[in-house]
Enzyme design. Structure first.
Site, short mmCIF file in Angstrom:
data_model
loop_
_atom_site.label_atom_id
_atom_site.label_comp_id
_atom_site.label_asym_id
_atom_site.label_seq_id
_atom_site.Cartn_x
_atom_site.Cartn_y
_atom_site.Cartn_z
N GLU A 175 0.89 -1.24 0.23
CA GLU A 175 0.13 -0.16 0.14
C GLU A 175 0.99 1.17 -0.02
O GLU A 175 2.09 1.10 0.25
CB GLU A 175 -0.79 0.02 1.18
CG GLU A 175 -1.92 -1.31 1.25
CD GLU A 175 -2.82 -1.20 2.39
OE1 GLU A 175 -2.73 -0.03 3.12
OE2 GLU A 175 -3.50 -2.05 2.55
N GLY A 198 4.63 -0.86 2.71
CA GLY A 198 5.30 -1.55 1.89
C GLY A 198 6.25 -2.64 2.78
O GLY A 198 5.63 -3.69 3.00
N ARG A 253 12.25 -15.28 -0.71
CA ARG A 253 13.06 -14.30 -1.21
C ARG A 253 14.20 -14.76 -1.99
O ARG A 253 14.79 -14.47 -2.97
CB ARG A 253 13.99 -13.40 -0.07
CG ARG A 253 13.08 -12.57 0.30
CD ARG A 253 13.70 -11.79 1.84
NE ARG A 253 12.62 -10.67 2.12
CZ ARG A 253 12.36 -10.38 3.38
NH1 ARG A 253 13.00 -10.66 4.48
NH2 ARG A 253 11.68 -9.17 3.69
N ARG A 311 35.84 -7.10 -29.59
CA ARG A 311 36.14 -5.56 -29.65
C ARG A 311 37.67 -5.31 -29.47
O ARG A 311 38.23 -5.72 -28.53
CB ARG A 311 35.37 -4.82 -28.59
CG ARG A 311 35.67 -3.25 -28.56
CD ARG A 311 35.22 -2.46 -29.71
NE ARG A 311 35.48 -0.94 -29.48
CZ ARG A 311 35.05 -0.16 -30.29
NH1 ARG A 311 34.64 -0.47 -31.53
NH2 ARG A 311 35.08 1.26 -29.93
N GLN A 360 29.94 -0.13 -18.62
CA GLN A 360 31.34 0.33 -18.77
C GLN A 360 32.26 -0.36 -19.54
O GLN A 360 32.98 0.34 -20.45
CB GLN A 360 31.96 0.45 -17.30
CG GLN A 360 33.27 1.08 -16.94
CD GLN A 360 33.00 2.63 -17.30
OE1 GLN A 360 31.77 3.09 -16.79
NE2 GLN A 360 34.02 3.43 -17.51
N ILE A 361 32.15 -1.75 -19.68
CA ILE A 361 32.99 -2.48 -20.66
C ILE A 361 32.63 -2.23 -21.99
O ILE A 361 33.62 -2.02 -22.84
CB ILE A 361 32.86 -3.87 -20.20
CG1 ILE A 361 33.50 -4.34 -18.92
CG2 ILE A 361 33.56 -4.80 -21.49
CD1 ILE A 361 33.50 -5.62 -18.48
N GLU A 377 10.18 -7.00 -2.83
CA GLU A 377 10.44 -8.18 -1.94
C GLU A 377 11.18 -7.68 -0.78
O GLU A 377 12.08 -8.61 -0.42
CB GLU A 377 10.91 -9.21 -2.74
CG GLU A 377 10.67 -10.67 -2.04
CD GLU A 377 9.32 -11.14 -1.89
OE1 GLU A 377 9.13 -11.88 -0.91
OE2 GLU A 377 8.59 -10.64 -2.86
N GLY A 378 11.30 -6.66 -0.45
CA GLY A 378 12.13 -6.10 0.75
C GLY A 378 13.56 -5.50 0.23
O GLY A 378 14.25 -5.95 -0.55
N SER A 408 17.18 -3.63 -0.04
CA SER A 408 18.52 -4.01 0.70
C SER A 408 18.62 -3.66 1.96
O SER A 408 19.20 -4.26 2.76
CB SER A 408 19.66 -3.57 -0.36
OG SER A 408 19.82 -4.26 -1.56
#
Length: 408
Positions: A131, A135, A267, A292, A361-362, A388-389, A391
């Site tokens: 909601e 959360g 999780r 490359r 970046q690569i 889902e939660g 960090s």
């Protein structure tokens, strides 16, 4: 009890290869289009239904895999294809699991088939829990369900948010408060059947990533559902509420912690999704580094690039191991004494975020354009550290578990 193993058996390998083929041949070619359109990829979902991936039978087979590796293996392969489309394919499973976990046999047999429809008329389902003000803090949920005894109906009012398939689903599973004094123990889940008056779609969110997955608010205004739409039934609810009230008098913390155990067990599946996205970006970056050339040689010959790839691969493999361990523990009933479920989700989600950034970046300037998929993968990966939660919540759960402090 299945012993923990890092080796997939022949049946699991066959399923993995089948899913990988579908992800490579059907999901990936469509990924860019549906990301740009920001619409539900109905044709891809229908193709998944035709081959049996979008079905209750498929997910049930993976869920009941005694090794616990069926679901994480499936999630990794589908999300390797594309996170937005994969979430559209597996999103109905969130609602189906809610019914499987809480419903009676009759409810399971009645409603889950309606969630999926059939090959010629594919349907979706939505699980509505979060909601605007509730959360991670599930105890702050405000959506109410009031029983009208005279009509044997439940009346639902409130607003849900961040609902995958919300508003476009045929069947909605809604979590609501039936006893505000009991916090999360005073919640119950309800089926809202197709075309029920009072349920409407609110805001559809225009998201940073996973744009092929429909995410919206679900508004409930005097939504009346028959008594048999209460998952588990009224008698079971009354018994559970009575037990919760009694326990709250003498063992409040244990009551509060019970809901956390459910989230902890779910999780690792999100962690597996993150592993799939990270692996996809790593493979693009690896192939690019091999082909490359700069200054007369492939850029992978430069330590600055090679070491990045080494770190990326190491983190992906470590994340997968954490996910597999937690999935095996959940399936075999081993307690998460150190919040192993949260550990797997935390590490895998942050790995996906970091690996996709390294992939850009690569690839350099090419990685920053939509001509290459790593830009989309990086946008998609951002969600794993949030849903889902977050960090931060994962770290809180882990830290309090290690310290022996109650999780509130």
């Amino acid at each position: 009890m299945a012993e923990f193993t890092l080796e997939l058996n022949d049946d699991q390998k066959q399923v993995r290869d089948w899913l990988h083929g579908f992800a490579a041949d059907v999901i990936r070619p469509a990924a860019s289009e549906w990301d740009e359109r920001e619409e539900t990829p109905w044709p891809v979902i229908q193709e998944a239904a035709k081959v049996g991936i979008y079905s209750l039978d498929f997910y049930a087979q993976q869920f009941f895999d005694p090794t616990g590796l069926g679901i994480p293996m499936a999630m990794e392969e589908l999300f390797w294809g594309d996170a937005g489309i994969a979430l559209s394919i597996v999103g109905t499973g969130l609602a189906a699991v809610g019914v499987l976990a809480n419903g009676t046999e009759e409810q399971i047999g009645t409603w889950i088939p309606q969630m999926y429809g059939d090959v010629d008329d594919v349907k979706l389902a939505a699980f509505c829990s979060s909601e605007p003000d509730a959360g991670s803090d599930v105890a702050s949920m405000r959506t109410r369900a009031v029983y009208d005894e005279a009509k044997d109906e439940w009346v639902l009012n409130g607003t849900k948010t961040w609902a995958t398939n919300g508003g476009i689903a045929a069947v909605h599973v809604v979590v609501a408060v039936v006893d505000p004094d009991l916090g999360s123990k005073g919640h119950a889940s309800f089926i809202v059947p197709p075309n029920t008056p009072g349920l409407s779609q609110g805001q559809k969110f225009k998201k940073h990533g996973i744009r092929a997955s429909h995410t919206a608010e679900v508004v409930l205004e005097d939504v009346r559902v028959p008594g048999h739409c209460l998952l588990g039934g009224k008698e079971k609810l009354d018994e559970r509420i009575a037990r919760a009230r009694e326990r709250a008098k003498t063992d409040g913390e244990r009551v509060k912690n019970a809901a956390m155990a459910t989230f902890e067990a779910s999780r690792p599946a999100v962690g597996a999704m993150a592993v799939g996205t990270a692996r996809a970006a790593y493979e693009v970056a690896l192939d690019y580094a091999k082909t490359r050339s700069q200054f007369g040689r492939p850029i992978i010959d430069n330590q600055g690039i090679a070491f990045q790839l080494a770190d990326m691969r190491t983190r992906i493999d470590a994340a997968r191991l954490l996910v597999w361990r937690a999935s095996w523990m959940a399936t075999t009933g081993k307690p998460f004494t150190s919040a192993e479920g949260s550990m797997s989700k935390l590490y895998a989600s942050e790995t996906a975020r970091d690996v996709t950034a390294q992939a850009i970046q690569i690839l350099g300037g090419n990685g920053y354009t939509r001509e290459y998929p790593v830009e989309r993968m990086h946008r998609d990966a951002a969600i794993y550290t949030i849903f889902e939660g977050t960090s931060e919540i994962q770290r809180l759960v882990i830290a309090r578990t290690l310290a022996g402090v109650p999780i509130r």
